[in-house]
Design a protein around this motif. Structure first.
Motif, PDB file in Angstrom:
ATOM      1  N   HIS A  90       5.259   4.246 -24.952  1.00 35.96           N
ATOM      2  CA  HIS A  90       5.154   2.741 -24.711  1.00 35.96           C
ATOM      3  C   HIS A  90       4.266   2.596 -23.280  1.00 35.96           C
ATOM      4  N   GLY A  91       2.984   2.307 -23.143  1.00 32.84           N
ATOM      5  CA  GLY A  91       2.509   1.868 -22.041  1.00 32.84           C
ATOM      6  C   GLY A  91       2.340   0.175 -21.821  1.00 32.84           C
ATOM      7  N   GLY A  92       2.722  -0.390 -22.827  1.00 32.80           N
ATOM      8  CA  GLY A  92       2.342  -1.899 -23.195  1.00 32.80           C
ATOM      9  C   GLY A  92       1.011  -2.482 -22.642  1.00 32.80           C
ATOM     10  N   GLU A  93       0.894  -3.487 -22.016  1.00 37.52           N
ATOM     11  CA  GLU A  93      -0.472  -3.868 -21.775  1.00 37.52           C
ATOM     12  C   GLU A  93      -1.122  -3.437 -20.372  1.00 37.52           C
ATOM     13  N   SER A  94      -0.257  -2.535 -19.666  1.00 36.42           N
ATOM     14  CA  SER A  94      -0.280  -2.295 -18.304  1.00 36.42           C
ATOM     15  C   SER A  94      -1.198  -1.007 -18.147  1.00 36.42           C
ATOM     16  N   PHE A  95      -1.270  -0.064 -19.352  1.00 35.52           N
ATOM     17  CA  PHE A  95      -1.683   1.152 -19.177  1.00 35.52           C
ATOM     18  C   PHE A  95      -2.762   1.263 -20.266  1.00 35.52           C
ATOM     19  N   SER A  96      -4.230   1.656 -19.943  1.00 34.38           N
ATOM     20  CA  SER A  96      -5.019   1.878 -21.044  1.00 34.38           C
ATOM     21  C   SER A  96      -5.798   3.349 -20.928  1.00 34.38           C
ATOM     22  N   SER A  97      -5.263   4.267 -19.852  1.00 35.28           N
ATOM     23  CA  SER A  97      -5.674   5.381 -19.763  1.00 35.28           C
ATOM     24  C   SER A  97      -4.572   6.394 -19.003  1.00 35.28           C
TER      25      SER A  97
ATOM     26  N   PHE B   2      11.241  -0.109 -21.593  1.00 32.39           N
ATOM     27  CA  PHE B   2      12.550   0.351 -22.026  1.00 32.39           C
ATOM     28  C   PHE B   2      12.804  -0.396 -23.279  1.00 32.39           C
ATOM     29  N   PRO B   3      12.666  -1.688 -23.169  1.00 34.20           N
ATOM     30  CA  PRO B   3      13.006  -2.401 -24.503  1.00 34.20           C
ATOM     31  C   PRO B   3      12.314  -2.207 -25.569  1.00 34.20           C
ATOM     32  N   PHE B   4      10.979  -2.057 -25.135  1.00 32.36           N
ATOM     33  CA  PHE B   4       9.688  -1.807 -26.226  1.00 32.36           C
ATOM     34  C   PHE B   4       9.863  -0.569 -27.081  1.00 32.36           C
ATOM     35  N   ALA B   5      10.391   0.507 -26.347  1.00 28.30           N
ATOM     36  CA  ALA B   5      10.742   1.965 -26.877  1.00 28.30           C
ATOM     37  C   ALA B   5      12.081   2.356 -26.574  1.00 28.30           C
ATOM     38  N   PRO B   6      13.251   1.756 -26.726  1.00 29.11           N
ATOM     39  CA  PRO B   6      14.280   2.265 -26.481  1.00 29.11           C
ATOM     40  C   PRO B   6      14.824   3.776 -26.677  1.00 29.11           C
ATOM     41  N   LEU B   7      14.166   4.349 -27.723  1.00 26.72           N
ATOM     42  CA  LEU B   7      14.463   5.692 -28.200  1.00 26.72           C
ATOM     43  C   LEU B   7      13.718   6.777 -27.395  1.00 26.72           C
ATOM     44  N   HIS B   8      12.392   6.185 -26.469  1.00 28.16           N
ATOM     45  CA  HIS B   8      11.715   7.172 -26.176  1.00 28.16           C
ATOM     46  C   HIS B   8      11.415   7.084 -24.726  1.00 28.16           C
ATOM     47  N   ASN B   9      11.019   5.751 -24.140  1.00 29.53           N
ATOM     48  CA  ASN B   9      10.417   5.649 -22.976  1.00 29.53           C
ATOM     49  C   ASN B   9      11.609   6.081 -22.078  1.00 29.53           C
ATOM     50  N   PRO B  10      13.088   5.770 -22.095  1.00 31.94           N
ATOM     51  CA  PRO B  10      14.035   6.345 -21.335  1.00 31.94           C
ATOM     52  C   PRO B  10      14.026   7.820 -20.968  1.00 31.94           C
ATOM     53  N   ILE B  11      13.743   8.632 -22.209  1.00 33.76           N
ATOM     54  CA  ILE B  11      13.690   9.926 -22.045  1.00 33.76           C
ATOM     55  C   ILE B  11      12.458  10.562 -21.204  1.00 33.76           C
TER      56      ILE B  11
ATOM     57  N   ALA C 245       3.196  19.457  -7.790  1.00 37.80           N
ATOM     58  CA  ALA C 245       2.222  19.180  -8.755  1.00 37.80           C
ATOM     59  C   ALA C 245       2.290  17.377  -8.947  1.00 37.80           C
ATOM     60  N   LYS C 246       0.940  17.132  -9.194  1.00 44.38           N
ATOM     61  CA  LYS C 246       0.878  15.556  -9.856  1.00 44.38           C
ATOM     62  C   LYS C 246       1.601  15.271 -10.917  1.00 44.38           C
ATOM     63  N   GLN C 247       2.552  14.631 -11.292  1.00 44.60           N
ATOM     64  CA  GLN C 247       2.736  14.221 -12.602  1.00 44.60           C
ATOM     65  C   GLN C 247       2.019  12.791 -13.099  1.00 44.60           C
ATOM     66  N   VAL C 248       1.588  13.185 -14.411  1.00 44.27           N
ATOM     67  CA  VAL C 248       0.563  12.075 -14.910  1.00 44.27           C
ATOM     68  C   VAL C 248       1.268  11.584 -16.357  1.00 44.27           C
ATOM     69  N   ALA C 249       1.230  10.329 -16.509  1.00 50.31           N
ATOM     70  CA  ALA C 249       1.449   9.789 -17.701  1.00 50.31           C
ATOM     71  C   ALA C 249       0.400   9.562 -18.602  1.00 50.31           C
ATOM     72  N   VAL C 250       0.539  10.197 -19.756  1.00 51.60           N
ATOM     73  CA  VAL C 250      -0.402   9.900 -20.912  1.00 51.60           C
ATOM     74  C   VAL C 250       0.292   9.009 -21.926  1.00 51.60           C
ATOM     75  N   PHE C 251      -0.204   7.995 -22.183  1.00 46.45           N
ATOM     76  CA  PHE C 251       0.314   6.648 -23.130  1.00 46.45           C
ATOM     77  C   PHE C 251       0.057   6.821 -24.538  1.00 46.45           C
ATOM     78  N   ASP C 252       0.950   6.633 -25.361  1.00 48.27           N
ATOM     79  CA  ASP C 252       0.532   6.865 -26.867  1.00 48.27           C
ATOM     80  C   ASP C 252       0.032   5.455 -27.520  1.00 48.27           C
TER      81      ASP C 252
ATOM     82  N   ARG D 284       3.191  -8.469 -29.719  1.00 50.94           N
ATOM     83  CA  ARG D 284       1.853  -8.141 -30.130  1.00 50.94           C
ATOM     84  C   ARG D 284       1.887  -6.726 -30.813  1.00 50.94           C
ATOM     85  N   ALA D 285       0.873  -6.442 -31.587  1.00 50.86           N
ATOM     86  CA  ALA D 285       0.793  -5.051 -32.241  1.00 50.86           C
ATOM     87  C   ALA D 285      -0.072  -4.161 -30.999  1.00 50.86           C
ATOM     88  N   TYR D 286       1.074  -2.956 -30.720  1.00 49.91           N
ATOM     89  CA  TYR D 286       0.612  -1.871 -29.730  1.00 49.91           C
ATOM     90  C   TYR D 286      -0.058  -0.881 -30.383  1.00 49.91           C
ATOM     91  N   GLY D 287       0.461  -0.526 -31.493  1.00 46.00           N
ATOM     92  CA  GLY D 287       0.024   0.802 -31.994  1.00 46.00           C
ATOM     93  C   GLY D 287       0.589   2.247 -31.413  1.00 46.00           C
TER      94      GLY D 287
END
Length: 398
Positions: free
Chosen positions: A97-104, A120-129, A144-151, A178-181
């Motif tokens: 979950h990237g919410g409305e903050s991350f589009s790439s 975390f509250p938007f994806a409690p089973l996944h974002n904490p992990i 290494a650079k750490q990169v987050a790629v949001f579903d 809202r719907a995030y998909g």
């Protein structure tokens, strides 16, 4: 450039090491049953030009332990594929979950970590992990650079009519309801593959990601116009253990008349519904077998599963104002020919008709399975979320 991709689920951790930009897979594997006594790691390496897979039992109490074992296997003095962690230039992480903050895809900074934590509250089973894996990887791969790629990123620009719910505006402003998909990494990958395969840059497509989790997406060109999962991954299609769409009054009824807590209802919708609730089984392979043996509940579950998909196909043809291609991907979509046939049965009036011979052939990469007489192309496309993550990682400007 070596790119390590980490795709962590609630009880698993998939990993793949690429040599980019050539997209050569140096090593891949999965840690399964994390937190259970039967935890194990499957790892596949290329030895003398042939893939060799081994399974090892490990104590994996959490994802941090799984990450440590993965790094140990990658850097093993005899069987490893890298000499030291310093060889890895980028570590790409699937973050649900990237919410409305991350589009790439985004290089992880302290501020990015804090934003992932806020979600975390938007994806409690996944974002904490996902965040924990990011933190552990930063320790193991300090160079290494750490990169987050949001579903959720692929669906970030959904039209407002598709993204918003008809509830008071304040809940969107204050709580970002809202719907995030979801499944966006997979939908992005397979729709790009389809556009190239068809040589149709602005193709109108319906992408069906059918696995333990299921979602549909209406995509025109490179843009997602609608998707079946919404505020959470529960909504939309029938899934392995999730209910999919349900009248919210049902939940109010259960809470009022049975005294169920919100936590109980959450477990009911996420862990005990879907195919599991209908049949006592969550794996479509087991349900197929039972249906073939005459199990009425299994046969009904298959019909309901297909019916919900058909309903979305019809509505998304309306959203797209036409259809060029119907795409099947993920475990069920790629491998269950009988389900593909059931989904497409009775849709010839919409230009959708499967060729039974092509549909029954063994899966070997992207392939067309439509009848040549119909205008809508039907494609089976193996998804590759790890490769898509690696591609997005190296596309970030240096």
């Amino acid at each position: 450039m070596k790119v390590l991709v980490i795709n962590a689920g609630s009880s698993s951790l998939k990993f793949r090491l690429f040599d980019m930009p050539g997209e050569q897979v140096l090593c891949s594997g999965i840690a399964e049953r994390i937190g259970e006594a039967e935890a194990s790691i499957h790892i596949t390496r290329s030895v003398n030009g042939k893939d060799q897979t081994t399974e090892q039992q490990h104590a994996l109490p959490d994802h941090a332990a799984a990450m440590q074992q993965v790094v140990s296997l990658l850097c093993h003095p005899e069987q490893g594929v890298i000499q030291s962690p310093e060889e890895v230039a980028l570590v790409g992480h699937r973050v649900v979950h990237g919410g409305e903050s991350f589009s790439s895809a985004t290089i992880v900074t302290p501020a990015v970590r804090e934003k992932i934590k806020e979600l975390f509250p938007f994806a409690p089973l996944h974002n904490p992990i996902n965040l924990r894996c990011l933190e552990v990887a930063a320790d193991f791969f300090p160079a290494a650079k750490q990169v987050a790629v949001f579903d959720t990123a692929f669906h970030h620009e959904l039209p407002p009519e598709a993204a918003r719910y008809a509830i008071p505006h304040a809940y969107y402003e204050q709580d970002k309801i809202r719907a995030y998909g979801f499944h966006g990494i997979s939908h992005k990958y397979v729709t790009e593959q389809a556009r190239d395969f068809l040589d149709l840059p602005q193709a109108k497509m319906i992408s069906l990601h059918l696995g333990n989790g299921c979602s549909a997406a209406a995509v025109e060109g490179a843009r997602s116009l609608d998707t079946s999962m919404g505020f959470s991954p529960v909504s939309g299609l029938v899934m392995g253990t999730r209910s999919g769409d349900i009248d919210p009054s049902v939940l109010l009824h259960l809470m009022t008349h049975h005294g169920y807590s919100t936590a109980y209802v959450d477990q009911l919708l996420n862990k005990r519904s879907g195919l599991q609730g209908l049949t006592g089984r969550h794996d479509m392979r087991d349900i197929d077998k039972a249906a073939e043996e005459g199990d009425g509940e299994a046969q009904f579950a298959r019909r309901l599963y297909a019916y919900r998909i058909k309903r979305y196909i019809g509505s998304y043809i309306a959203v797209l104002n036409g259809l060029d291609a119907l795409l099947f991907t993920a475990g069920v979509g790629e491998h269950d020919s009988s389900m593909r046939a059931l989904v497409c049965d009775g849709l010839s009036h919409l230009g959708i008709e499967i060729d039974p011979v092509l549909n029954g052939l063994p899966a070997t990469g992207i392939r067309a399975i439509h009848s040549g007489a119909r205008p809508v192309k039907i494609l089976v496309i193996p998804t590759n979320e790890e490769l898509e993550i690696a591609r997005q990682c190296i596309a970030i400007p240096a």
